[in-house]
Scaffold this motif. Structure first.
Motif: not given
Length: 112
Positions: A30-59
């Motif tokens: 999420v990021t702060r955005t819009g008139c309500s406060g939070w917006g969902h964001v998606t992108d391709l992950a190119r690195e795993q960051r130290e604070d990431d939680t990683v979920f895996e679903q069928d590969g």
């Protein structure tokens, strides 16, 4: 804790990742955005960051940063057509309300 992809979203992310050199999976948060406060964001992950939680679903891996995790936990990510556009859509159980255009949301914690 979990973030879940519908079969259609899973297929789309799998194709994005396979066709992008260096992509590890989907980055979701999420990021702060819009008139309500939070917006969902998606992108391709190119690195795993130290604070990431990683979920895996069928590969397919979904990377969520620590600041976003509480706001997206339990979200189902779908993919489909809206008018002439194709886009990800989100069913987020943490969203208490959405703005009129559906681009941002608030949580009960935001209301406090």
């Amino acid at each position: 804790m979990a973030v879940h992809l519908t079969p259609v979203a899973h297929s789309r992310v799998q194709r994005f990742v396979a066709s992008t050199p260096g992509a590890l999976g989907l980055r979701f948060g999420v990021t702060r955005t819009g008139c309500s406060g939070w917006g969902h964001v998606t992108d391709l992950a190119r690195e795993q960051r130290e604070d990431d939680t990683v979920f895996e679903q069928d590969g397919v891996r979904i990377y969520v940063d620590a600041d976003s995790l509480a706001l997206v936990d339990g979200t189902e990510i779908d993919f489909g057509k809206q008018g002439l556009s194709e886009t990800f859509t989100f069913r987020n159980p943490n969203a208490a309300a959405e703005c009129g255009c559906g681009e941002s949301f608030t949580t009960d914690a935001d209301k406090a």
